[in-house]
Each structure stands twice: as C-alpha cells, then as structure tokens.
Design a protein around this motif. Structure first.
Motif, PDB file in Angstrom:
ATOM      1  N   PRO A   1      14.937  16.277  -8.739  1.00  0.00           N
ATOM      2  CA  PRO A   1      15.242  17.646  -8.553  1.00  0.00           C
ATOM      3  C   PRO A   1      14.184  18.208  -7.526  1.00  0.00           C
ATOM      4  O   PRO A   1      14.403  19.241  -6.762  1.00  0.00           O
ATOM      5  N   THR A   2      12.938  17.822  -7.440  1.00  0.00           N
ATOM      6  CA  THR A   2      12.008  18.125  -6.284  1.00  0.00           C
ATOM      7  C   THR A   2      11.492  17.225  -5.309  1.00  0.00           C
ATOM      8  O   THR A   2      10.196  17.415  -4.871  1.00  0.00           O
ATOM      9  N   SER A   3      12.216  16.249  -4.992  1.00  0.00           N
ATOM     10  CA  SER A   3      12.082  15.331  -4.207  1.00  0.00           C
ATOM     11  C   SER A   3      11.867  15.754  -2.582  1.00  0.00           C
ATOM     12  O   SER A   3      12.660  16.562  -2.296  1.00  0.00           O
ATOM     13  N   SER A   4      11.142  14.853  -1.688  1.00  0.00           N
ATOM     14  CA  SER A   4      11.116  15.235  -0.493  1.00  0.00           C
ATOM     15  C   SER A   4      10.842  13.692   0.085  1.00  0.00           C
ATOM     16  O   SER A   4      10.139  12.811  -0.253  1.00  0.00           O
TER      17      SER A   4
END
Length: 435
Positions: free
Chosen positions: A209-212
């Motif tokens: 959900p909060t990956s980069s």
C-alpha cells in the motif's frame, strides 16, 4: 407400486423446488462451503464471485486466495492449469498496437493438429513481459528508453496495479516472489544521463500500500550492461525467477556465468554455466543461451554452433551447485529454427510434460513440441500464432512468451489502482478455451 407412485411425485417436487435447494445451501456450514470452493479451478472461482456478495468477499479474501494457491501447488495442480502468455506488437495503419495472448498448454499437448484457441487481449502500447509468478503477469512499457513504466496484472481476476514510474532506461530487470516476507518485488538496473556522465543504479519495488522504488547499493558492474557499445543493445536483460522454500532469486546469463540477485537478502552472487558444449568465444553465452525453469529446476538452453550444431538443454539439480548441471535434452538443429546472433532468436523451453514432451518457443516461428524420447519435432496449430500472416514481432530486452499459472492472487490484498488499465486491455469475443 401404489406407494412408489405416491412417493415419486414428492421426490421430483423436492428436487425441482428452488426453495429446498436454497435452504440446503444455506444450512451448510461456512467451513464446508470453503472446502468445496477450494477444490474448484481458479477460473471457475473468478466467475463464481458474481453469485452473491458473500461469495465475492470470501473468494477475494487473502486467506482464501493463499489457501487455494497452496492447494493448487501442493495437492492438485489441475486447479491452476499452465498456460502460455505471449506478447506480439505491430503497427496497423500507422497506429501501434499490441496483443497479449493466453493459450492452454494442455490443449497443445493433447492434440497438436487441432488449432488451439487463444484468449486475446489488445492494447495500444508495447508492454513487454518481465515475468510471471503465482498467476501475476508483470509487464513493462517497452516502447520507451526514458523511463520504466511497470504494470502488474492478473488476467484471471482482472486485478491491475501500476507502481510509480521511474526515470531512466532499464538495463536488467526481473519480477518474483519473496517467500520469506510474503511479498512480490520488481528489480531493475537503471541507466540515465547524469550531469556529467551516465549514471547506473539498482532499484527494487515491493508491492504494498505504501511502497516506492528503493535504491540498492553495490550494483555489480555486469548488471550495468558491460561490455556493450550502447546500453540499448543489451540483451538477456529479463531475469528468470527461481523460487523454493529456502530461497528466491532472479537469474541472468552474463559473461559466461549465471549472476543472481537474492530477493530476500538483496545480495548478489554467481555460479558458472555448464561449459562442456557451450562455446565460450567472445559473447556467445550472452547471446545464445536462455535461462528457464523446468520441473522446478533452473535450466539453460544453449546452441553448440561449432561442432554438432544442436540445441542442448541443461538442468541444475541443486540450485547454486555447478557440479549438479545435468544434460536434459539434445535437439537437432532444423532449418525452421536455425541460430541467429541474438538471444531473442534462441530456442526458449517453456514446459516439459510427464510424457517427456518439451514445449518450447522460437521467435518468428512460434510454438514447437520436441519429443525427448524419439527426437521428433512438431509445430502445433495455434489460431493466429504459428502462421506467416501473424509473425511475432520482437520486443527487445523483454520476454515474448512465458508459462503462466492462473490464480486468484493479488499482492497483500491490494486493490486495483488503475481504472485506465481496464480500458487498455480489451478482450474481444472469442471461442471458449479448453482448460
């Protein structure tokens, strides 16, 4: 007889009564319903999600999809029958278009003379295939040298997810599953023009959900693409994923060795290729060898061009142990798939049946079947695939064909983040596909 006659209408009434059927289904414990559904193929379950809201929620739940995948891998492989995913790009009336097709491995093996039908998706971009794992296809926009635009897609469920773009030209890349952290990852080495010189970096994206994109230090020089006159001509850049209960790696043939990246530890290593028949002159191993996974073993197909002029398939029985390379097959060279000085023109094994029939892919020729017992070779009939009127155009640096297993998986329960994707891949009306 009178008693039987009196009972017969009652029995028929009970069977034909929809109220009775509904009551019986409702009375089943949820555990029993789950156990029944877990025994159905992934494609059937994808359709059953539309039965009712409770079934949709149940079938889409991460625990259910994980249990179904585990059952299909360990107990009943028929729940996720293997298919071939292939990419074909072309221009039509000066408009670029691409096509991703899915076809049944079983149909090809059971009756090669009967045309196998293709489940076809068309789009207006060039999406090369990076890899396939647990029912997920990882694609990348292959029509640009300025940035990497990746897409994760589950054709069975329609799930799509687009990580953020990353600037730079992709040199090497790969997609796989980290069993230890239960996560799917894309690895890429990026080349781009800096202020004073070219810059190389390794990046990794973990789907969540909060990956980069994260930068990884200490990139091996070999994964920068050297030796090479120009970065755009680097070949063999798609990594072959190999996973087991104890490791998960991406693998490339580079400079006479297999160079690998450990997805869990995020470290590099290497081991030698089998060298008894592989010609080590100049850049041949980089150009005419193809890594694959056959029968759960890392394998390599190479062309022995100086002496016997044959394709040789090797299996590594113990991953990482160079002494365990074992010759699996020798395929005589035929005019229809002669050697070319590019890796994309190599014979690319995809699958071996229980009866020792090797299913392989050869660019511009299509699918071939090699019987490893008697040495015979067949060219199966496939709608719009193995014909001169429908050649497979190359997508340099990416896969054209790979084995794809249908599943219900979406990484970590992610929801599709791209409504546009549903419009990009258009599935035309077609005949049913044999499962």
């Amino acid at each position: 007889m009178r008693i039987a006659e009196r009972k017969a209408p009652r029995r028929l009434e009970l069977v034909s009564c929809p109220t009775a059927r509904t009551r019986l289904l409702t009375d089943l414990p949820e555990e029993t319903i789950i156990e029944i559904l877990l025994r159905l193929p992934a494609r059937t379950l994808a359709s059953l999600r539309s039965v009712c809201t409770s079934w949709r929620n149940l079938i889409s739940a991460p625990d259910f999809t994980s249990n179904h995948l585990r059952r299909s891998c360990l107990l009943d492989p028929s729940l996720t029958t293997p298919r071939i995913a292939y990419y074909n790009g072309a221009y039509s009336y000066d408009v670029r278009c691409g096509r991703i097709g899915l076809l049944s491995v079983r149909s090809i093996l059971d009756d090669p003379s009967e045309p196998t039908q293709v489940d076809c998706f068309t789009e207006q971009h060039y999406y090369g295939i990076i890899g396939s794992c647990n029912g997920l296809l990882c694609l990348a926009d292959a029509d640009t040298f300025k940035y990497m635009h990746a897409i994760l897609w589950n054709p069975c469920t329609g799930f799509t997810f687009e990580p953020p773009e990353i600037s730079g030209e992709v040199r090497f890349c790969g997609f796989g599953y980290d069993y230890l952290s239960d996560s799917y990852k894309i690895f890429a080495t990026i080349w781009k023009q800096g202020r004073s010189d070219f810059e190389f970096s390794a990046r990794i994206y973990t789907f969540g959900p909060t990956s980069s994109w994260r930068k990884i230090d200490d990139i091996p020089l070999a994964l920068c693409g050297f030796p090479s006159d120009h970065p755009r001509w680097v070949l063999n850049r798609k990594g072959e994923f190999f996973g087991s209960s104890r490791l998960c790696t991406l693998n490339w043939c580079v400079n006479h060795v297999v160079l690998y990246f450990d997805l869990d530890k995020e470290t590099y290593g290497h081991f030698p290729l089998p060298d008894s028949e592989i010609d080590l002159d100049h850049n041949f191993p980089r150009r005419c060898t193809h890594l694959c996974v056959l029968r759960n073993c890392l394998s390599v197909c190479s062309y022995e061009h100086k002496r016997t002029r044959q394709w040789i398939v090797w299996q590594m029985k113990e991953y990482g142990d160079a002494q365990s390379w074992t010759k699996l097959a020798v395929i005589s060279n035929l005019p229809k798939f002669t050697y070319s000085n590019y890796s994309e023109h190599c014979l690319q094994p995809l699958y071996i049946s229980e009866s020792d029939v090797l299913l392989a892919f050869f660019p511009f020729r299509g699918i071939i079947l090699c019987n490893l017992k008697n040495g015979s070779v067949e060219f199966p009939e496939i709608d719009g695939f193995n014909t001169r009127n429908h050649p497979l155009y190359l997508c340099y640096g990416y896969r054209i064909a790979c084995i794809h297993h249908e599943s219900l998986v979406s990484p970590n329960g992610l929801q599709s983040n791209s409504s546009k994707m549903l419009l990009r891949f258009i599935k035309p009306k077609s005949k049913p596909i044999d499962s």
